[in-house]
Design a protein around this motif. Structure first.
Motif, short mmCIF file in Angstrom:
data_model
loop_
_atom_site.label_atom_id
_atom_site.label_comp_id
_atom_site.label_asym_id
_atom_site.label_seq_id
_atom_site.Cartn_x
_atom_site.Cartn_y
_atom_site.Cartn_z
N ALA B 14 -41.06 -10.58 4.10
CA ALA B 14 -42.36 -10.66 3.40
C ALA B 14 -42.56 -9.42 2.52
CB ALA B 14 -43.50 -10.79 4.41
N GLU B 15 -42.12 -8.27 3.02
CA GLU B 15 -42.21 -7.03 2.26
C GLU B 15 -41.34 -7.11 0.99
OE1 GLU B 15 -44.06 -4.51 2.30
OE2 GLU B 15 -43.00 -2.82 1.41
N ALA B 16 -40.14 -7.69 1.13
CA ALA B 16 -39.27 -7.86 -0.03
C ALA B 16 -39.97 -8.73 -1.07
CB ALA B 16 -37.93 -8.48 0.38
N LEU B 17 -40.62 -9.81 -0.60
CA LEU B 17 -41.32 -10.70 -1.54
C LEU B 17 -42.48 -9.97 -2.21
CD1 LEU B 17 -41.40 -14.15 0.34
CD2 LEU B 17 -39.80 -13.37 -1.40
N ARG B 18 -43.17 -9.11 -1.44
CA ARG B 18 -44.27 -8.32 -2.05
C ARG B 18 -43.71 -7.44 -3.16
NH1 ARG B 18 -45.90 -3.51 -2.46
NH2 ARG B 18 -44.47 -2.59 -0.95
N GLN B 19 -42.58 -6.79 -2.88
CA GLN B 19 -42.02 -5.87 -3.86
C GLN B 19 -41.54 -6.61 -5.11
OE1 GLN B 19 -39.26 -4.06 -0.96
NE2 GLN B 19 -40.32 -2.13 -1.30
N ILE B 20 -41.06 -7.85 -4.91
CA ILE B 20 -40.54 -8.62 -6.04
C ILE B 20 -41.68 -9.28 -6.82
CG2 ILE B 20 -39.14 -10.67 -6.60
CD1 ILE B 20 -37.39 -9.53 -4.08
N ASN B 21 -42.76 -9.62 -6.13
CA ASN B 21 -43.96 -10.15 -6.78
C ASN B 21 -43.66 -11.41 -7.61
OD1 ASN B 21 -46.55 -10.43 -7.76
ND2 ASN B 21 -46.54 -8.56 -9.00
N PRO B 22 -43.24 -12.51 -6.96
CA PRO B 22 -42.94 -13.73 -7.72
C PRO B 22 -44.18 -14.29 -8.41
CG PRO B 22 -42.39 -13.98 -5.37
CD PRO B 22 -43.13 -12.71 -5.51
N ASP B 23 -43.98 -15.11 -9.44
CA ASP B 23 -45.12 -15.70 -10.15
C ASP B 23 -45.80 -16.78 -9.32
OD1 ASP B 23 -44.73 -14.28 -12.65
OD2 ASP B 23 -42.91 -15.47 -12.87
N VAL B 24 -44.98 -17.60 -8.66
CA VAL B 24 -45.54 -18.72 -7.91
C VAL B 24 -44.85 -18.84 -6.55
CG1 VAL B 24 -45.92 -21.24 -7.87
CG2 VAL B 24 -46.04 -20.01 -10.04
N CYS B 25 -45.64 -19.19 -5.55
CA CYS B 25 -45.10 -19.46 -4.23
C CYS B 25 -45.84 -20.69 -3.70
CB CYS B 25 -45.33 -18.24 -3.35
SG CYS B 25 -44.92 -18.52 -1.65
N ALA B 26 -45.11 -21.76 -3.41
CA ALA B 26 -45.73 -22.94 -2.79
C ALA B 26 -45.12 -23.07 -1.41
CB ALA B 26 -45.44 -24.19 -3.62
N GLU B 52 -49.27 -16.66 -7.64
CA GLU B 52 -50.13 -17.84 -7.50
C GLU B 52 -49.62 -18.60 -6.28
OE1 GLU B 52 -52.65 -18.78 -9.73
OE2 GLU B 52 -53.11 -20.54 -8.49
N MET B 53 -50.44 -18.66 -5.22
CA MET B 53 -50.02 -19.38 -4.00
C MET B 53 -50.52 -20.81 -4.10
SD MET B 53 -48.60 -19.42 -0.98
CE MET B 53 -48.52 -18.08 0.19
N VAL B 54 -49.60 -21.76 -3.94
CA VAL B 54 -49.99 -23.16 -3.96
C VAL B 54 -49.88 -23.68 -2.53
CG1 VAL B 54 -49.63 -25.42 -5.03
CG2 VAL B 54 -48.95 -23.35 -6.26
N VAL B 56 -49.89 -26.59 -0.04
CA VAL B 56 -49.54 -28.00 -0.18
C VAL B 56 -49.65 -28.72 1.17
CG1 VAL B 56 -48.07 -27.79 -2.21
CG2 VAL B 56 -47.15 -27.28 0.05
N GLU B 57 -49.42 -30.03 1.16
CA GLU B 57 -49.61 -30.80 2.38
C GLU B 57 -48.32 -31.06 3.14
OE1 GLU B 57 -49.72 -31.82 -0.62
OE2 GLU B 57 -48.83 -33.81 -0.80
N SER B 58 -47.18 -30.60 2.60
CA SER B 58 -45.92 -30.78 3.33
C SER B 58 -44.87 -29.93 2.67
CB SER B 58 -45.46 -32.25 3.28
OG SER B 58 -44.93 -32.52 1.99
N GLU B 59 -43.73 -29.78 3.32
CA GLU B 59 -42.63 -29.03 2.72
C GLU B 59 -42.01 -29.79 1.54
OE1 GLU B 59 -43.02 -29.34 5.95
OE2 GLU B 59 -43.01 -27.31 6.80
N HIS B 60 -42.07 -31.11 1.61
CA HIS B 60 -41.57 -31.90 0.48
C HIS B 60 -42.37 -31.52 -0.77
CE1 HIS B 60 -40.86 -35.40 -2.11
NE2 HIS B 60 -39.76 -35.59 -1.42
N SER B 61 -43.69 -31.40 -0.60
CA SER B 61 -44.55 -31.01 -1.71
C SER B 61 -44.33 -29.54 -2.07
CB SER B 61 -46.01 -31.22 -1.34
OG SER B 61 -46.22 -32.55 -0.97
N ALA B 62 -44.07 -28.70 -1.07
CA ALA B 62 -43.85 -27.27 -1.34
C ALA B 62 -42.65 -27.12 -2.27
CB ALA B 62 -43.61 -26.50 -0.04
N MET B 63 -41.54 -27.79 -1.94
CA MET B 63 -40.36 -27.67 -2.79
C MET B 63 -40.60 -28.34 -4.15
SD MET B 63 -37.51 -26.39 -3.48
CE MET B 63 -37.50 -25.37 -2.02
N SER B 64 -41.36 -29.44 -4.14
CA SER B 64 -41.67 -30.10 -5.42
C SER B 64 -42.47 -29.17 -6.32
CB SER B 64 -42.47 -31.38 -5.17
OG SER B 64 -41.75 -32.26 -4.36
#
Lengths: 97, 392
Positions: B14-26, B52-54, B56-64
């Motif tokens: 999670a710390e690595a993701l904070r440092q990288i600061n992606p544009d979108v995460c679903a 931008e955190m999205v 979603v209602e399932s992992e299928h939607s998360a990957m979509s």
């Protein structure tokens, strides 16, 4: 020597050209053909709205002949056509007859 | 020099993701990856990242949603485990086929049934053919380091493929270890600015993703996808070399431990490699020439390099923390594929261990090493595939 096809394809099968679906002529799929009977047409444009392939050409707010390059002969236009006094303005005919 | 902390594997990634600061995460929560995304979501709520955190209602939607965001032109990350990864399955192939460099930590967990939340590799092994790059991590440190490197590898302009960073559920994800963090600025500089390729949001240049391509060209697209995978190895090594310059920590396609002069060896992924190394030390003290090989990059699989590293051995045991029912374990099949090119082939056996989080203890490694010693002496293999650590 020309590069093999797989090396010339855009990565990830992205299509970089807008509106390229127009190049894909689906009219050859047709086994039934809609026939427009102008005297029964009230120009309601239901056929234009319902056509899934934009095969009904419209100019100045009035429909004209079908564009048979794309018409698959699905028959939705004929089904939806209200016609005039009980006479359909679109009827389906067998292709090649 | 970065900060030294005591954190769990999930916390480190999670710390690595904070440092990288992606544009979108679903993302969608699933044990044991929930805690990773929960920590990252806190960074978003606390304004520590612009992601931008999205929800979603399932992992299928998360990957979509990740696929959509990545095609739109964003740097994208998510995380999952087990059933969640299984539910993403059809979308995984689309992310890879569309060449979208999404980075996804996978906290390895068993698959149902029976329902089990603990660590094994059934989930990521089930996704091995999806076209994603897969890196495996023994420790929280490796999971953190692999996460940072995964962005550089996935987003490399010659590659542009999605990547999974795998670590063992609970054993690594929820255990506190010493981890050395890299400075924020160094991580930022290491991963660099995200370079967009064919972004959908470039409205002046409209384009389409995901067309129907039938018998005339599908085969050629897959041929091109195969070619890209062959380039990954060099990029992984190039990124690892830069990473070593920055941190002093060395990574390759796989790790070897006391293997150079070994006669017998265990090949094993992730956290169980640690226990195996300790056992190997004990056997070395007894004068038995044992060693270990721990693949880091499982997809693409470095067959030639691994064959080179194993060619002098007499006997090898491949330990799989996943089974292919009716077949051999997935790692065993790959090692056999690698060994095939060796003239004087070592004997290779397959042990299935640790499913559903069953502890892998030194006595299991000892039994395997004893069996390997026997095979090395006699050249005789009794059973090719066998479950170990099974309760009486």
């Amino acid at each position: 020597m020309k590069e093999p096809l797989w090396k010339r394809l855009p990565a990830g099968s992205v299509i970089l050209e807008a509106g390229s679906a127009a190049k894909f002529k689906t009219g050859s799929w047709r086994s039934m053909r809609p026939k427009w009977i102008e005297e029964n047409c009230i120009q309601c444009l239901f056929c234009w709205i319902y056509c899934p392939d934009m095969s009904v050409t419209v100019k100045d707010g009035k429909r004209g002949e079908f564009n048979f390059d794309y018409c698959k002969g699905c028959g939705i236009c004929a089904l939806e056509c209200p016609g005039k006094k009980g006479n359909k303005a679109i009827v389906m005919e067998e292709e090649g007859k | 020099m970065g900060k030294i902390v005591a954190v769990t594997g999930n916390e480190a990634v999670a710390e690595a993701l904070r440092q990288i600061n992606p544009d979108v995460c679903a993302a969608y929560p699933i044990t044991p990856a929930t805690d990773l995304m929960q920590r990252f979501a806190s960074f978003i709520s606390d304004g520590k990242v612009d992601t931008e955190m999205v929800l979603v209602e399932s992992e299928h939607s998360a990957m979509s949603a990740c696929i959509g965001a990545s095609a739109a032109g964003g740097r994208v990350a998510t995380a999952t485990s087990s059933q969640g990864l299984a539910l993403m399955w059809e979308m995984l192939f689309i992310a890879a086929g569309d060449r979208l460099p999404i980075v996804m930590p996978v906290v390895n967990r068993a698959l149902s049934a029976p329902l089990n939340i603990h660590g094994d590799h059934s989930d990521s092994m089930g996704a091995r053919d999806s076209g994603w790059i897969q890196l495996y991590s023994e420790t929280a440190q490796e999971a953190y380091d692999n996460a940072v490197q995964a962005f550089r590898i996935a987003e490399h302009l010659d590659i542009r493929l999605p990547a999974m960073v795998c670590m063992d559920g609970f054993i690594v994800s929820h255990s506190i270890e010493r981890v050395e963090y890299i400075e924020d600025a160094d991580v930022k500089n290491f991963v660099g600015e995200y370079k967009q390729v064919n972004p959908l949001l470039d409205l002046d240049n409209p384009k389409s993703y995901g067309p129907l391509i039938l018998t005339d060209r599908y085969h050629e697209y897959k041929r091109a996808q195969h070619e890209v995978m062959t380039k990954v190895k060099n990029v992984v090594l190039e990124v690892a070399a830069d990473f070593e310059k920055m941190t002093g920590r060395k990574y390759g396609l796989f790790e070897t431990y006391r293997l150079d002069d070994a006669e017998i060896a265990i090949v094993i992924l992730n956290s169980a490699a640690g226990t195996t190394k300790d056992t190997i030390d004990e056997y070395r003290d007894k004068g038995i020439k044992a060693g270990l090989l721990k693949p880091r990059m499982f997809r693409p699989f470095p067959y030639e390099e691994i064959a080179e590293a194993l060619k002098h051995l007499k006997a090898i045991a491949v330990l799989d923390r996943a089974d292919s029912f009716g077949g051999y374990g997935p790692l065993f099949s790959e090692i056999c594929g690698a060994v095939m090119s060796i003239d004087k082939k070592p004997a290779v056996i397959n042990k299935i261990y640790g499913l559903g989080g069953r502890d892998y203890l030194p006595d299991q490694a000892e039994k395997v090493l004893d069996e390997l010693t026997g095979i090395a002496n006699t050249g005789k293999v009794n059973i090719i595939k066998e479950y170990i650590g099974v309760r009486e």
